[in-house]
Design a protein around this motif. Structure first.
Motif, short mmCIF file in Angstrom:
data_model
loop_
_atom_site.label_atom_id
_atom_site.label_comp_id
_atom_site.label_asym_id
_atom_site.label_seq_id
_atom_site.Cartn_x
_atom_site.Cartn_y
_atom_site.Cartn_z
N ILE A 121 0.87 -1.47 0.13
CA ILE A 121 0.07 -0.04 0.18
C ILE A 121 1.07 1.17 -0.14
O ILE A 121 0.71 2.34 -0.77
N ALA A 122 1.81 1.25 0.90
CA ALA A 122 2.62 2.48 0.74
C ALA A 122 3.45 2.76 -0.30
O ALA A 122 3.52 3.76 -0.89
N GLU A 123 4.25 1.47 -0.95
CA GLU A 123 4.78 1.76 -2.18
C GLU A 123 3.98 2.17 -3.40
O GLU A 123 4.27 3.18 -4.08
N ARG A 124 2.76 1.67 -3.63
CA ARG A 124 1.84 1.95 -4.62
C ARG A 124 1.40 3.31 -4.27
O ARG A 124 1.07 3.86 -5.40
N THR A 125 1.02 3.68 -3.25
CA THR A 125 0.56 5.09 -2.78
C THR A 125 1.50 6.14 -3.29
O THR A 125 1.39 7.00 -4.00
N ASN A 126 2.98 5.97 -2.91
CA ASN A 126 3.81 6.74 -3.28
C ASN A 126 4.20 6.81 -4.60
O ASN A 126 4.38 8.00 -4.88
#
Length: 503
Positions: free
Chosen positions: A198-203
């Motif tokens: 989630i953090a990687e794709r959000t970023n």
């Protein structure tokens, strides 16, 4: 970019008192950062204490009784207006990464669901589908909480792309091969955990938006700390169960409550009279299934899940800083509903509208606009998010939305936008159907076709141990609160358009 960006970050089923800034037993340095830089609302509520109804309310700005996704196992019908449509029309990019749960795990010809078996695990389908989906022009989705067999969609594709070709080892049968007896420590490497995804794709979306100078409405939707209680190392041993405060039932506290409360404390209660649809009903079973040592370990793991999630929320906040987006981005952190981990002798969730379940953590940050390092008692509801986001962005709020515009409150220009919140729980068509009205001091819960109910004085009885519903000395209060509840119901009826002429 003159128009403010909107970044909504949510957890799933997080108790309101699990922020390190206010609870010294848990560590959440990144959420504490938001607390320091924004306003924390101490009286925020969900419109329904289950996932689908509340999540549908977030995107429609309407109550579950109005948008139609009234319980788990229903769907938000595709013809419902969503806030993403308004942002897209205003030139915003819209995205959702993580949990949607707008649709059920089963599909029918009349009510098809792409979040259902078998399409949920058709990875070829998801490789070519990223939206549009309920007003989001780009989505990357998953449906599993921890090691559930529901794993699939974009999350499974990402794991394979990262080289985790054995990802099925970390999930339950029939999808995976993980031993169901493994508790608390999830053997999945943290680098493949959905928090990382989630953090990687959000970023990545944030980088794309920044590069193209796009205004955005983006929802980073985390799955934890929703049970089952599992977290990768080292988070599984971060907290010593013996050092934590473990909530429990107070003897006799359910004596004056509706019957389903006390029944949860029995070893083998019979709730068959509430079964109506034939599908499972959350919370209506014995809540005495865990020993004291097991309950302590559950809390330790639950806290570990929150702390692990906090790390990845921090990565998203860091990305905003890195891209120079922080000052022009409204960040809201909240959850979809609360959680019991022993309070009142209860576990998880169900038809028990204590503060533990319906009150939620709620933080708003918008540098130089929203007051920093402030705690506010102004009542908030998740149904208010859609109209408030639009108002903060200078976009007209559709008349169909029944949430209230909180923008003046968020900006510190007004003390309150509402004097109460309404929480609905209709888990069966007639047998489990209740609503709660709560204001700054009192709470009243009414049940469809029942003469029992609950009244709590949150000022004098913050632990909600003394139900005043049948208290003769509180008869006038009961009448007053019932009238206020009826007024609140009348007041939240939708007005699809204003009156434009005499006749």
């Amino acid at each position: 970019m003159s128009k403010p960006n909107i970044l909504l970050i949510t957890s799933d089923q997080q108790h309101w008192n699990t922020l390190g800034a206010f609870n010294g037993e848990i560590s959440t340095p990144n959420l504490d950062r938001l607390v320091k830089q924004g306003t924390t609302y101490t009286k925020a509520y969900c419109p329904n204490p289950t996932c689908t109804p509340t999540r549908a309310s977030i995107v429609t700005g309407m109550y579950p009784s109005q948008h139609g996704a009234w319980t788990l196992g229903t769907k938000l019908l595709e013809d419902r207006h969503t806030v993403g449509e308004d942002f897209k029309q205003a030139g915003y990019r819209t995205g959702l990464i993580g949990k949607a749960h707008f649709q059920p795990l089963k599909s029918t010809e009349t009510y098809p669901s792409v979040e259902s078996y078998p399409i949920m695990q058709d990875l070829e389908y998801w490789k070519s589908f990223n939206g549009p989906f309920y007003g989001f022009d780009h989505v990357e989705l998953a449906r599993n909480h921890t090691n559930e067999a529901h794993v699939g969609q974009h999350y499974a594709i990402w794991m394979e792309q990262k080289g985790c070709t054995n990802w099925r080892d970390y999930f339950l049968p029939p999808t995976g091969t993980m031993d169901p007896s493994v508790l608390h420590k999830w053997p999945i490497p943290e680098q493949y955990h959905y928090n990382t995804w989630i953090a990687e794709r959000t970023n990545q979306l944030l980088e794309d938006y920044s590069q193209n100078e796009d205004s955005f409405f983006l929802w980073a939707s985390f799955f934890d700390p929703h049970p089952d209680y599992l977290v990768p190392e080292p988070w599984d041993t971060m907290y010593d169960p013996e050092q934590l405060t473990i909530p429990t039932v107070t003897p006799g506290e359910h004596d004056q409550n509706p019957p389903h409360f006390g029944m949860t404390q029995e070893p083998n209660p019979d709730f068959s009279h509430l079964l109506e649809s034939g599908f499972g009903i959350h919370g209506y079973h014995s809540h005495n299934r865990h020993s004291e040592s097991e309950r302590k370990q559950l809390v330790a793991t639950y806290y570990g899940m929150i702390s692990c999630m906090d790390k990845y929320i921090g990565r998203i906040l860091d990305k905003l800083d890195e891209l120079g987006l922080t000052d022009n981005t409204i960040v809201v952190f909240t959850t979809d509903h609360g959680h019991f981990f022993g309070q009142h002798g209860l576990q998880y969730k169900g038809g028990f509208h204590y503060e533990d379940l319906i009150k939620i953590p709620f933080i708003v940050r918008y540098p130089d606009h929203v007051p920093a390092d402030v705690q506010s008692p102004a009542i908030q509801s998740l149904v208010d998010l859609a109209p408030t986001f639009l108002s903060m962005a200078g976009i007209a709020v559709p008349h169909s939305m029944t949430g209230v515009d909180q923008s003046e409150v968020w900006l510190g220009k007004s003390d309150q936008a509402r004097d109460h919140a309404i929480c609905e729980f209709r888990h069966e068509a007639t047998t489990i159907h209740q609503k709660t009205y709560v204001d700054q001091r009192y709470k009243i819960t009414v049940y469809y076709n029942q003469t029992y109910g609950e009244i709590f004085d949150l000022q004098e009885d913050p632990g909600e141990l003394n139900n005043l519903w049948d208290d003769s000395k509180s008869a006038a209060l009961k009448t007053e609160l019932l009238l206020k509840y009826v007024w609140a119901e009348l007041g939240k009826e939708p007005l699809p358009m204003p009156r434009i002429w005499h006749a």
